[in-house]
Design a protein around this motif. Sequence first.
Motif, PDB file in Angstrom:
ATOM      1  N   VAL A 292       1.398  -6.837   9.231  1.00  0.00           N
ATOM      2  CA  VAL A 292       2.782  -7.301   9.049  1.00  0.00           C
ATOM      3  C   VAL A 292       3.707  -6.115   8.764  1.00  0.00           C
ATOM      4  O   VAL A 292       4.822  -6.038   9.294  1.00  0.00           O
ATOM      5  CB  VAL A 292       2.857  -8.350   7.916  1.00  0.00           C
ATOM      6  CG1 VAL A 292       4.296  -8.683   7.573  1.00  0.00           C
ATOM      7  CG2 VAL A 292       2.116  -9.604   8.323  1.00  0.00           C
ATOM      8  N   ARG A 293       3.220  -5.183   7.969  1.00  0.00           N
ATOM      9  CA  ARG A 293       4.092  -4.041   7.644  1.00  0.00           C
ATOM     10  C   ARG A 293       4.254  -3.099   8.842  1.00  0.00           C
ATOM     11  O   ARG A 293       5.314  -2.502   9.023  1.00  0.00           O
ATOM     12  CB  ARG A 293       3.564  -3.310   6.404  1.00  0.00           C
ATOM     13  CG  ARG A 293       3.809  -4.166   5.144  1.00  0.00           C
ATOM     14  CD  ARG A 293       3.626  -3.409   3.862  1.00  0.00           C
ATOM     15  NE  ARG A 293       2.277  -2.957   3.687  1.00  0.00           N
ATOM     16  CZ  ARG A 293       1.927  -1.676   3.541  1.00  0.00           C
ATOM     17  NH1 ARG A 293       2.838  -0.727   3.558  1.00  0.00           N
ATOM     18  NH2 ARG A 293       0.673  -1.353   3.370  1.00  0.00           N
TER      19      ARG A 293
ATOM     20  N   LEU B 181       9.554   3.650   6.223  1.00  0.00           N
ATOM     21  CA  LEU B 181       8.527   2.638   6.499  1.00  0.00           C
ATOM     22  C   LEU B 181       7.437   3.176   7.413  1.00  0.00           C
ATOM     23  O   LEU B 181       6.246   2.934   7.196  1.00  0.00           O
ATOM     24  CB  LEU B 181       9.165   1.408   7.174  1.00  0.00           C
ATOM     25  CG  LEU B 181      10.022   0.489   6.332  1.00  0.00           C
ATOM     26  CD1 LEU B 181      10.321  -0.800   7.102  1.00  0.00           C
ATOM     27  CD2 LEU B 181       9.357   0.146   5.012  1.00  0.00           C
TER      28      LEU B 181
ATOM     29  N   GLN C 264       4.988   5.624   5.726  1.00  0.00           N
ATOM     30  CA  GLN C 264       4.082   4.979   4.773  1.00  0.00           C
ATOM     31  C   GLN C 264       3.017   4.150   5.477  1.00  0.00           C
ATOM     32  O   GLN C 264       1.842   4.193   5.096  1.00  0.00           O
ATOM     33  CB  GLN C 264       4.900   4.112   3.799  1.00  0.00           C
ATOM     34  CG  GLN C 264       4.107   3.634   2.600  1.00  0.00           C
ATOM     35  CD  GLN C 264       3.495   4.784   1.781  1.00  0.00           C
ATOM     36  OE1 GLN C 264       4.184   5.750   1.474  1.00  0.00           O
ATOM     37  NE2 GLN C 264       2.205   4.696   1.455  1.00  0.00           N
ATOM     38  N   ILE C 265       3.418   3.421   6.524  1.00  0.00           N
ATOM     39  CA  ILE C 265       2.425   2.552   7.165  1.00  0.00           C
ATOM     40  C   ILE C 265       1.366   3.387   7.891  1.00  0.00           C
ATOM     41  O   ILE C 265       0.200   2.964   8.001  1.00  0.00           O
ATOM     42  CB  ILE C 265       3.085   1.502   8.104  1.00  0.00           C
ATOM     43  CG1 ILE C 265       2.071   0.406   8.478  1.00  0.00           C
ATOM     44  CG2 ILE C 265       3.660   2.135   9.347  1.00  0.00           C
ATOM     45  CD1 ILE C 265       1.544  -0.393   7.335  1.00  0.00           C
TER      46      ILE C 265
ATOM     47  N   LYS D 207       4.259  -4.170  11.948  1.00  0.00           N
ATOM     48  CA  LYS D 207       5.191  -4.904  12.819  1.00  0.00           C
ATOM     49  C   LYS D 207       6.631  -4.726  12.331  1.00  0.00           C
ATOM     50  O   LYS D 207       7.549  -4.476  13.119  1.00  0.00           O
ATOM     51  CB  LYS D 207       4.797  -6.387  12.826  1.00  0.00           C
ATOM     52  CG  LYS D 207       5.400  -7.179  13.940  1.00  0.00           C
ATOM     53  CD  LYS D 207       4.691  -8.515  14.059  1.00  0.00           C
ATOM     54  CE  LYS D 207       5.243  -9.311  15.224  1.00  0.00           C
ATOM     55  NZ  LYS D 207       4.501 -10.557  15.432  1.00  0.00           N
ATOM     56  N   ALA D 208       6.806  -4.848  11.017  1.00  0.00           N
ATOM     57  CA  ALA D 208       8.152  -4.712  10.443  1.00  0.00           C
ATOM     58  C   ALA D 208       8.691  -3.293  10.657  1.00  0.00           C
ATOM     59  O   ALA D 208       9.865  -3.104  11.010  1.00  0.00           O
ATOM     60  CB  ALA D 208       8.112  -5.036   8.954  1.00  0.00           C
ATOM     61  N   ALA D 209       7.823  -2.304  10.497  1.00  0.00           N
ATOM     62  CA  ALA D 209       8.256  -0.903  10.690  1.00  0.00           C
ATOM     63  C   ALA D 209       8.652  -0.672  12.144  1.00  0.00           C
ATOM     64  O   ALA D 209       9.635   0.023  12.429  1.00  0.00           O
ATOM     65  CB  ALA D 209       7.126   0.043  10.277  1.00  0.00           C
TER      66      ALA D 209
ATOM     67  N   ASP E  35      -1.940  -7.624   5.781  1.00  0.00           N
ATOM     68  CA  ASP E  35      -0.885  -6.853   5.110  1.00  0.00           C
ATOM     69  C   ASP E  35      -0.440  -5.659   5.962  1.00  0.00           C
ATOM     70  O   ASP E  35       0.756  -5.452   6.195  1.00  0.00           O
ATOM     71  CB  ASP E  35      -1.421  -6.381   3.751  1.00  0.00           C
ATOM     72  CG  ASP E  35      -0.374  -5.627   2.968  1.00  0.00           C
ATOM     73  OD1 ASP E  35       0.659  -6.233   2.670  1.00  0.00           O
ATOM     74  OD2 ASP E  35      -0.589  -4.429   2.691  1.00  0.00           O
ATOM     75  N   VAL E  36      -1.428  -4.899   6.461  1.00  0.00           N
ATOM     76  CA  VAL E  36      -1.085  -3.727   7.288  1.00  0.00           C
ATOM     77  C   VAL E  36      -0.425  -4.175   8.595  1.00  0.00           C
ATOM     78  O   VAL E  36       0.564  -3.590   9.045  1.00  0.00           O
ATOM     79  CB  VAL E  36      -2.360  -2.861   7.550  1.00  0.00           C
ATOM     80  CG1 VAL E  36      -2.136  -1.897   8.712  1.00  0.00           C
ATOM     81  CG2 VAL E  36      -2.725  -2.079   6.293  1.00  0.00           C
TER      82      VAL E  36
ATOM     83  N   ASP F  84      -1.073   4.129   5.215  1.00  0.00           N
ATOM     84  CA  ASP F  84      -1.773   2.935   4.739  1.00  0.00           C
ATOM     85  C   ASP F  84      -2.764   2.401   5.779  1.00  0.00           C
ATOM     86  O   ASP F  84      -3.849   1.936   5.424  1.00  0.00           O
ATOM     87  CB  ASP F  84      -0.760   1.846   4.355  1.00  0.00           C
ATOM     88  CG  ASP F  84       0.044   2.252   3.120  1.00  0.00           C
ATOM     89  OD1 ASP F  84      -0.333   3.247   2.465  1.00  0.00           O
ATOM     90  OD2 ASP F  84       1.053   1.590   2.826  1.00  0.00           O
TER      91      ASP F  84
END
Length: 373
Positions: free
Chosen positions: A278-279, A311, A314-315, A281-283, A275-276, A318
């Motif tokens: 992918v997020r 994003l 937040q990441i 990477k997206a950020a 989860d971390v 997280d």
Amino acid sequence: MSTLISHAKEQRLIDLASELSAKFALTAAEIDRNAELPKDNLRELFERGLDTAVLPEEKGGAGISYRTFGRIVFEIARGCPSTACVWLMNTAAAESLITLSSPERSEHYLREWKQGKRFANALSEPSSGNLFLNPVQEATPLGDGDWSLDGAKRFVSGAELADYFLINASIDGQPAFFGVERDDTVDIHDIWDALGMRGTRSQLIGFRGTRLQAANRFVEAASPRQNLIALGLPWLSLGIAQAAYDALIAQAKGKKLADGKPLSLVQWIQYETADVHVRLKAAKLLAERLLELADEGSRETIIVSMEAKILANQIAKDAADLGLRVGGGLAFTRALSFERHLRDAQAGGLMAYSSELCRLYVAKYELGVQEQG
Ligand SMILES: Cc1cc2nc3c(=O)[nH]c(=O)nc-3n(C[C@H](O)[C@H](O)[C@H](O)COP(=O)(O)OP(=O)(O)OC[C@H]3O[C@@H](n4cnc5c(N)ncnc54)[C@H](O)[C@@H]3O)c2cc1C
């Protein structure tokens, strides 16, 4: 950044930032513990040519793209976020003063920047740092064309090292920006007993009748320009996120449970790592898109910088939080780096525009709401 340099040359600068970052990482915990300015790191960034890399070649810089600028902020932040934050603020203040001052003052600032003088952003007012583009502290006309400022600015990163400040004040109700050379009307108050980013020493600055010279007031930009801070802030948080992520992967692989099996085999850690990952990477992809748009000269960067910041802020939190849980009790101490990443990660969402304000602006843009209060 008008002339783009070759890909290979830009990559060399990114590699250099990465090499220096690995070295900065060795002292990042100590800088945090002592809340000391990373002077040696800043000096080394200057001596290795990274400070001036952002300037166009005709001004003696390397003319790097915004894409490379963002990557440099990211690389430095992975090793030492305080160094990256002060460097970003210094570079952005210098670039603004060189670009937006009169030709004569611009030459002066350029000479000083090339000689290693330091520039700081003193924009946030104590009443509301998020409204830093609309200062409420009114400058008083002196009658000779200049103004005088009595007031304060808060959270000025690297203030104690600064030779020049980029400041703003209200003149006849309108925001006005000035370069101010440090003198004895500028007081630095030591307020920085901070949760995280402790090495930035982002102090309160008091102005006692400080002269705002008309000659040092910003002129109209010759062409639309990009804001280095808005482009760099997502990457500051992403650097913290990456450091926390790398540390948690190492911890999950290296730490063995009582049955001799590594933590990486624990199912909840696998799920949450995915989860971390992918997020993060997206950020990063969104923050890369932001820099691409900046290199294209797009005005879309105003809104995309806020989307990317939401994003990234937040990441960072997280990834550090997951690291804390993967690290267990030891991660609650300074034996592991997660507590520092967690504290540093809080800063991104507070720095203007805050995550909340970014959400408001993005939502209003999406919903077509005109009023920006
Ligand atoms: C590590 C660090 C380094 C910094 N470096 C610098 C620097 O070098 N130079 C500089 O000038 N500043 C710097 N700052 C200041 C920073 O950019 C912000 O201006 C500051 O953090 C905002 O803090 P504030 O207390 O004034 O918040 P406020 O603006 O008072 O906000 C308080 C709360 O109200 C919310 N809020 C504010 N306005 C609105 C609104 N209109 N609608 C809804 N909610 C709102 C915010 O989201 C926040 O939750 C730094 C800050 C940090 C943490």
